[in-house]
Design a protein around this motif. Structure first.
Motif, PDB file in Angstrom:
ATOM      1  N   GLU A 235       6.502  -0.030  -5.422  1.00 10.94           N
ATOM      2  CA  GLU A 235       7.510  -0.204  -4.382  1.00 10.94           C
ATOM      3  C   GLU A 235       7.681  -1.687  -4.065  1.00 10.94           C
TER       4      GLU A 235
ATOM      5  N   TRP B 242      10.659   9.643  -1.251  1.00 14.13           N
ATOM      6  CA  TRP B 242      10.160   8.564  -0.374  1.00 14.13           C
ATOM      7  C   TRP B 242       9.478   9.220   0.827  1.00 14.13           C
TER       8      TRP B 242
ATOM      9  N   CYS C  14       6.755   5.670  -2.467  1.00 17.84           N
ATOM     10  CA  CYS C  14       7.518   6.547  -3.343  1.00 17.84           C
ATOM     11  C   CYS C  14       6.538   7.385  -4.154  1.00 17.84           C
TER      12      CYS C  14
ATOM     13  N   CYS D 132      11.751   1.438  -6.070  1.00 21.33           N
ATOM     14  CA  CYS D 132      10.577   2.106  -6.633  1.00 21.33           C
ATOM     15  C   CYS D 132      10.736   2.071  -8.147  1.00 21.33           C
TER      16      CYS D 132
END
Length: 124
Positions: free
Chosen positions: A6, A36, A96, A22
């Protein structure tokens, strides 16, 4: 080696915007849904948004609907989370995660791979 990385977090004033990225590697990106999640201090991790690999469907938690937008660039193996109209309550570490089956949208335990997280801080 599977990696989800991320980036894009930071400090922003209320009402401002950030775009999180991500970047995925080490697995077949097109086969996995990407979600997320976020976790604020003293709170449980919660699902924020998700994009399905099968048809590109997108999902949002009620708290972010109309403010956040998730998108995917499959050529770059990257998923983005555009966050607008940020509020102090959006302050959290954002993660993520990748899920092969996406049977239960917001169940973090179902996700197969996780990134290390990026801090988002929204000030008044």
């Amino acid at each position: 080696e599977v990696q989800l990385v991320e980036s894009g977090g930071g400090l922003v004033q209320a009402g401002g915007s950030l775009r999180l990225s991500c970047a995925a590697s080490g697995f077949t990106f097109d086969d996995y849904a990407i979600g997320w999640f976020r976790q604020a201090p003293g709170k449980e991790r919660e699902g924020v948004s998700c994009i399905s690999s099968s048809d590109g469907s997108t999902y949002y938690a009620d708290s972010v609907k109309g403010r956040f937008t998730i998108s995917s660039d499959n050529a770059k193996n990257t998923v983005y989370l555009q966050m607008n109209s940020l509020k102090p309550e959006d302050t959290a570490v954002y993660y993520c995660a990748a899920d092969l089956l996406l049977l239960r949208l917001w169940v973090s335990g179902d996700y197969d791979y996780w990134g290390q997280g990026t801090q988002v801080t929204v000030s008044l």
